[in-house]
Design an enzyme around this catalytic site. Structure first.
Site, PDB file in Angstrom:
ATOM      1  N   ASP A  41      18.749  12.600  14.964  1.00  0.00           N
ATOM      2  CA  ASP A  41      19.658  13.537  15.612  1.00  0.00           C
ATOM      3  C   ASP A  41      21.028  13.457  14.930  1.00  0.00           C
ATOM      4  OD1 ASP A  41      21.422  14.903  17.249  1.00  0.00           O
ATOM      5  OD2 ASP A  41      20.421  14.247  19.103  1.00  0.00           O
ATOM      6  N   CYS A  93      37.836  19.955  -5.511  1.00  0.00           N
ATOM      7  CA  CYS A  93      36.462  20.195  -5.955  1.00  0.00           C
ATOM      8  C   CYS A  93      36.131  21.667  -5.753  1.00  0.00           C
ATOM      9  CB  CYS A  93      35.472  19.335  -5.155  1.00  0.00           C
ATOM     10  SG  CYS A  93      36.000  17.644  -4.881  1.00  0.00           S
ATOM     11  N   CYS A  99      34.772  14.197 -13.084  1.00  0.00           N
ATOM     12  CA  CYS A  99      35.563  15.380 -12.716  1.00  0.00           C
ATOM     13  C   CYS A  99      36.979  14.967 -12.316  1.00  0.00           C
ATOM     14  CB  CYS A  99      34.891  16.150 -11.589  1.00  0.00           C
ATOM     15  SG  CYS A  99      33.479  17.112 -12.179  1.00  0.00           S
ATOM     16  N   HIS A 151      10.294  -6.707  -2.178  1.00  0.00           N
ATOM     17  CA  HIS A 151      10.013  -5.313  -1.788  1.00  0.00           C
ATOM     18  C   HIS A 151       8.665  -4.772  -2.253  1.00  0.00           C
ATOM     19  CE1 HIS A 151      13.864  -4.861   0.080  1.00  0.00           C
ATOM     20  NE2 HIS A 151      14.489  -5.275  -0.998  1.00  0.00           N
ATOM     21  N   CYS A 179      21.573  -7.720  -2.161  1.00  0.00           N
ATOM     22  CA  CYS A 179      20.243  -8.299  -2.387  1.00  0.00           C
ATOM     23  C   CYS A 179      20.272  -9.349  -3.493  1.00  0.00           C
ATOM     24  CB  CYS A 179      19.222  -7.197  -2.692  1.00  0.00           C
ATOM     25  SG  CYS A 179      18.683  -6.275  -1.222  1.00  0.00           S
TER      26      CYS A 179
HETATM   27  C1  HEC Z   1      15.209 -12.295  -0.594  1.00  0.00           C
HETATM   28  C2  HEC Z   1      14.592 -11.022  -0.402  1.00  0.00           C
HETATM   29  C3  HEC Z   1      15.137  -9.828  -1.143  1.00  0.00           C
HETATM   30  C4  HEC Z   1      15.284  -9.645  -2.494  1.00  0.00           C
HETATM   31  C5  HEC Z   1      14.995 -10.615  -3.612  1.00  0.00           C
HETATM   32  C6  HEC Z   1      15.768  -8.288  -2.663  1.00  0.00           C
HETATM   33  N1  HEC Z   1      15.920  -7.683  -1.450  1.00  0.00           N
HETATM   34 FE1  HEC Z   1      16.425  -5.728  -1.120  1.00  0.00          FE
HETATM   35  N2  HEC Z   1      16.380  -6.065   0.883  1.00  0.00           N
HETATM   36  C7  HEC Z   1      16.057  -7.248   1.500  1.00  0.00           C
HETATM   37  C8  HEC Z   1      16.163  -7.102   2.924  1.00  0.00           C
HETATM   38  C9  HEC Z   1      15.876  -8.177   3.963  1.00  0.00           C
HETATM   39  C10 HEC Z   1      16.569  -5.766   3.165  1.00  0.00           C
HETATM   40  C11 HEC Z   1      16.801  -5.075   4.531  1.00  0.00           C
HETATM   41  C12 HEC Z   1      15.483  -4.641   5.105  1.00  0.00           C
HETATM   42  C13 HEC Z   1      14.775  -3.676   4.206  1.00  0.00           C
HETATM   43  O1  HEC Z   1      15.118  -2.478   4.162  1.00  0.00           O
HETATM   44  O2  HEC Z   1      13.883  -4.106   3.455  1.00  0.00           O
HETATM   45  C14 HEC Z   1      16.670  -5.128   1.855  1.00  0.00           C
HETATM   46  C15 HEC Z   1      17.008  -3.796   1.653  1.00  0.00           C
HETATM   47  C16 HEC Z   1      17.025  -3.161   0.431  1.00  0.00           C
HETATM   48  C17 HEC Z   1      17.263  -1.735   0.246  1.00  0.00           C
HETATM   49  C18 HEC Z   1      17.549  -0.718   1.346  1.00  0.00           C
HETATM   50  C19 HEC Z   1      16.320   0.049   1.735  1.00  0.00           C
HETATM   51  C20 HEC Z   1      16.590   1.072   2.817  1.00  0.00           C
HETATM   52  O3  HEC Z   1      15.745   1.940   3.025  1.00  0.00           O
HETATM   53  O4  HEC Z   1      17.626   1.009   3.472  1.00  0.00           O
HETATM   54  C21 HEC Z   1      17.194  -1.499  -1.100  1.00  0.00           C
HETATM   55  C22 HEC Z   1      17.376  -0.166  -1.801  1.00  0.00           C
HETATM   56  C23 HEC Z   1      16.909  -2.779  -1.748  1.00  0.00           C
HETATM   57  N3  HEC Z   1      16.809  -3.760  -0.779  1.00  0.00           N
HETATM   58  C24 HEC Z   1      16.754  -2.963  -3.116  1.00  0.00           C
HETATM   59  C25 HEC Z   1      16.600  -4.203  -3.735  1.00  0.00           C
HETATM   60  C26 HEC Z   1      16.637  -4.408  -5.173  1.00  0.00           C
HETATM   61  C27 HEC Z   1      16.817  -3.300  -6.199  1.00  0.00           C
HETATM   62  C28 HEC Z   1      16.473  -5.735  -5.389  1.00  0.00           C
HETATM   63  C29 HEC Z   1      16.565  -6.501  -6.662  1.00  0.00           C
HETATM   64  C30 HEC Z   1      17.788  -6.408  -7.404  1.00  0.00           C
HETATM   65  C31 HEC Z   1      16.298  -6.364  -4.094  1.00  0.00           C
HETATM   66  N4  HEC Z   1      16.399  -5.408  -3.113  1.00  0.00           N
HETATM   67  C32 HEC Z   1      16.033  -7.711  -3.892  1.00  0.00           C
HETATM   68  C33 HEC Z   1      15.643  -8.417   0.877  1.00  0.00           C
HETATM   69  C34 HEC Z   1      15.578  -8.600  -0.496  1.00  0.00           C
HETATM   70  C1  HEC Z   2      38.498  21.808 -13.121  1.00  0.00           C
HETATM   71  C2  HEC Z   2      37.149  22.026 -12.696  1.00  0.00           C
HETATM   72  C3  HEC Z   2      36.461  21.014 -11.816  1.00  0.00           C
HETATM   73  C4  HEC Z   2      36.933  20.324 -10.736  1.00  0.00           C
HETATM   74  C5  HEC Z   2      38.305  20.365 -10.111  1.00  0.00           C
HETATM   75  C6  HEC Z   2      35.830  19.515 -10.279  1.00  0.00           C
HETATM   76  N1  HEC Z   2      34.741  19.702 -11.056  1.00  0.00           N
HETATM   77 FE1  HEC Z   2      32.934  18.851 -10.849  1.00  0.00          FE
HETATM   78  N2  HEC Z   2      32.255  19.772 -12.523  1.00  0.00           N
HETATM   79  C7  HEC Z   2      32.990  20.684 -13.269  1.00  0.00           C
HETATM   80  C8  HEC Z   2      32.193  21.099 -14.404  1.00  0.00           C
HETATM   81  C9  HEC Z   2      32.622  22.087 -15.498  1.00  0.00           C
HETATM   82  C10 HEC Z   2      30.962  20.431 -14.292  1.00  0.00           C
HETATM   83  C11 HEC Z   2      29.760  20.519 -15.216  1.00  0.00           C
HETATM   84  C12 HEC Z   2      29.803  19.401 -16.202  1.00  0.00           C
HETATM   85  C13 HEC Z   2      28.593  19.422 -17.120  1.00  0.00           C
HETATM   86  O1  HEC Z   2      27.693  20.212 -16.910  1.00  0.00           O
HETATM   87  O2  HEC Z   2      28.590  18.586 -18.028  1.00  0.00           O
HETATM   88  C14 HEC Z   2      31.044  19.610 -13.102  1.00  0.00           C
HETATM   89  C15 HEC Z   2      30.013  18.799 -12.641  1.00  0.00           C
HETATM   90  C16 HEC Z   2      30.031  18.126 -11.429  1.00  0.00           C
HETATM   91  C17 HEC Z   2      28.910  17.410 -10.889  1.00  0.00           C
HETATM   92  C18 HEC Z   2      27.516  17.315 -11.506  1.00  0.00           C
HETATM   93  C19 HEC Z   2      26.809  18.566 -11.038  1.00  0.00           C
HETATM   94  C20 HEC Z   2      25.601  18.908 -11.829  1.00  0.00           C
HETATM   95  O3  HEC Z   2      24.805  19.677 -11.290  1.00  0.00           O
HETATM   96  O4  HEC Z   2      25.445  18.479 -12.971  1.00  0.00           O
HETATM   97  C21 HEC Z   2      29.314  16.863  -9.696  1.00  0.00           C
HETATM   98  C22 HEC Z   2      28.492  16.008  -8.721  1.00  0.00           C
HETATM   99  C23 HEC Z   2      30.696  17.253  -9.506  1.00  0.00           C
HETATM  100  N3  HEC Z   2      31.094  18.012 -10.582  1.00  0.00           N
HETATM  101  C24 HEC Z   2      31.446  16.902  -8.405  1.00  0.00           C
HETATM  102  C25 HEC Z   2      32.813  17.216  -8.262  1.00  0.00           C
HETATM  103  C26 HEC Z   2      33.630  16.740  -7.174  1.00  0.00           C
HETATM  104  C27 HEC Z   2      33.125  15.895  -5.997  1.00  0.00           C
HETATM  105  C28 HEC Z   2      34.889  17.190  -7.413  1.00  0.00           C
HETATM  106  C29 HEC Z   2      36.127  16.901  -6.634  1.00  0.00           C
HETATM  107  C30 HEC Z   2      36.415  15.506  -6.308  1.00  0.00           C
HETATM  108  C31 HEC Z   2      34.826  17.979  -8.637  1.00  0.00           C
HETATM  109  N4  HEC Z   2      33.553  17.945  -9.131  1.00  0.00           N
HETATM  110  C32 HEC Z   2      35.903  18.635  -9.200  1.00  0.00           C
HETATM  111  C33 HEC Z   2      34.260  21.116 -13.005  1.00  0.00           C
HETATM  112  C34 HEC Z   2      35.076  20.626 -12.007  1.00  0.00           C
END
Ligand code: HEC
Ligand code: HEC
Ligand code: HEC
Lengths: 267, 157
Positions: A55, A83, A120, A187, A228
């Protein structure tokens, strides 16, 4: 005696605003049988936590989406642009969350949504980059992810992504730290088991950014990786490092076929 | 540079004058996974061992293991097998080996090694996420290993 044992995740249906969000799917071929079924982390959470995500009025993550809209429309930086000046409405971002991280063919760089945003801000707005954990950043991640809610994750693993995928996979299976634990140990090998009171999920990233009830704030995928890795008594990688970018791409691709949840809720 | 682990060499430090002879983590002698000698040179205390078993910052064994005897420790994990009857299945020396380095008994097991100091990939400074320098302090001290082993010796059916 009272003992939980291995517990299957729920087999619930995630419906938000009348639309079903896919939380179980067949694994992509590149996973080579590592998982028999893909299951969103949502299914591993308890009934109440699952209900909050069903929700949007109850989902605290949606408050951050509203803040993201404000910042989308607010000019920042020396060029006086927002933006919206270049991208019109946030719906222009539809589809992006499902295909990122991806490798930019020209630069060879891994681009996740954070990298695009800061690109940007720094090169097109004359504004400062947002910190990886800054609220402004996670608010914007929430807003951009929501535009792809329900779309199936489809991260490319071939072409320019192939070497990054290989690097991420290597990291996923490496047993780091003094506890010598890999992502796969928890995981892949033990999802469904409890580690203390935590029901281990597949560690999928389709739900990110997630609102964590215990932190009362949003967390990015790489923010979660930090926690993690730290829990293995290892030196973590930095958010935005080559290693975590590669790992994020690889882990995202393990979820190819699950749906983007927008802003999910976890405990 | 990897430090060499001197497994199999008994460098038990029987220092003249020292009250107890402690076996350094690098010097633990495993025989088919088992460790005969007390690591601290003293007997374990099962009460203290229960704390090691239950405390997240210590052994945190309960993160992975449940048993009838530990049922007052809430939310045991299920990653490892239940430990009912562990003392019927394993000798004290085998249990000591399991806690010190379970990989000597179960090749490649997910169970961490609690009395080991080097040979890690990206070792950290405990749970800070910062880099640690090998040799790290072992997760459990010699006496804490003895205490948890003494506690496991009460797991009888
Ligand atoms: C010691 C165990 C452990 C290890 C090692 C670990 N994690 Fe986790 N991780 C957890 C726990 C506990 C959570 C919270 C519960 C869950 O979503 O699994 C979590 C959550 C996450 C989440 C969030 C998932 C969600 O849906 O919110 C991500 C993404 C994640 N881990 C990626 C990683 C990555 C990438 C690595 C390696 C760099 C890693 N974890 C290593 C224990 C671990
Ligand atoms: C002056 C112009 C300008 C402003 C201001 C700007 N952008 Fe952009 N943005 C661009 C252009 C041009 C690209 C395309 C770049 C490319 O294709 O390499 C881009 C690409 C992006 C992308 C990647 C989108 C895609 O589909 O590849 C993101 C996300 C993004 N902008 C977010 C933002 C956000 C958030 C802000 C404000 C905090 C912002 N931009 C402000 C011009 C702008
Ligand atoms: C991260 C998970 C994990 C932790 C933490 C853990 N173990 Fe284990 N343990 C296992 C697994 C898994 C096995 C089964 C061995 C195998 O097949 O890999 C095991 C096996 C054992 C066994 C032998 C099982 C039997 O047949 O009775 C004992 C005894 C044991 N552990 C004690 C401990 C103690 C004591 C601690 C804490 C100091 C501890 N474990 C911490 C996962 C763990």
């Amino acid at each position: 005696f009272a003992f939980a044992g291995h517990a299957e995740p729920a087999n619930d249906t995630l419906i938000i605003d009348g639309s079903e969000i896919i939380t179980r799917a067949a694994p992509a071929a590149h996973l080579d049988g590592a998982l028999t079924e893909l299951i969103s982390g949502w299914q591993f959470r308890d009934t109440e936590t699952r209900a909050i995500q069903m929700d949007d009025f109850d989902n605290p993550g949606m408050i951050f989406v509203d803040r993201g809209i404000d910042s989308w429309n607010t000019a920042d930086g020396t060029d006086g642009k927002s933006c919206a000046s270049c991208h019109e409405g946030p719906e222009s971002m539809k589809g992006l969350r499902a295909v990122t991280p991806r490798v930019d063919a020209k630069s060879g760089k891994v681009m996740n949504i954070e990298s695009y945003i800061n690109d940007c801000r720094t090169t097109r707005m004359g504004a400062e980059a947002w910190g990886d954990k800054a609220e402004a950043m996670t608010d914007m991640l929430a807003l951009i992810s929501l535009q792809s809610r329900g779309e199936l994750v489809n991260v490319a693993v071939d072409g320019a992504a192939a070497p990054i995928y290989a690097q991420g996979k290597e990291i996923y299976y490496t047993r780091y730290g003094q506890l010598e634990l890999s992502c796969a140990n928890c995981h892949e090998d033990n999802n469904g088991n409890y580690i203390r009171s935590d029901h281990l999920s597949q560690g999928q990233t389709n739900g990110f950014p997630v609102y964590r009830l215990k932190d009362a704030k949003l967390t990015s995928a790489q923010g979660r990786f930090v926690g993690c890795v730290r829990d293995t008594r290892a030196e973590t990688f930095k958010i935005g490092s080559d290693e975590f970018n590669a790992l994020e791409l690889y882990v995202a691709s393990r979820g190819n076929g699950l749906a983007v949840e927008g802003v999910s809720v976890r405990n | 540079m990897m430090r060499q682990i001197l497994i199999g060499m008994t460098v038990s430090a029987f220092c003249a004058g020292a009250a107890v002879a402690q076996v350094a983590p690098e010097a633990v002698a495993f025989t088919e996974g088992a460790v005969e000698q007390s690591l601290s040179g003293a007997a374990g205390n099962p009460e203290e061992g229960k704390k090691v078993f239950a405390t997240a910052g210590l052994g945190n064994c309960v993160a992975c293991h449940a048993a009838e005897i530990t049922k007052d420790i809430p939310f045991p994990g299920t990653v490892g097998p239940t430990l009912d009857g562990a003392a019927d299945r394993w000798s004290e020396a085998q249990l000591r080996g399991l806690v010190a380095n379970a990989k000597m008994t179960f090749d490649g097991t997910i169970m961490p090694s609690f009395y080991k100091t080097s040979g890690y990939i990206r070792p950290g400074d405990a749970y800070t996420g910062k880099a640690g320098t090998e040799p790290l302090p072992p997760v459990l001290s010699a006496q804490q290993v003895e205490d948890v082993v003494a506690y496991l010796m009460t797991f009888k059916e």
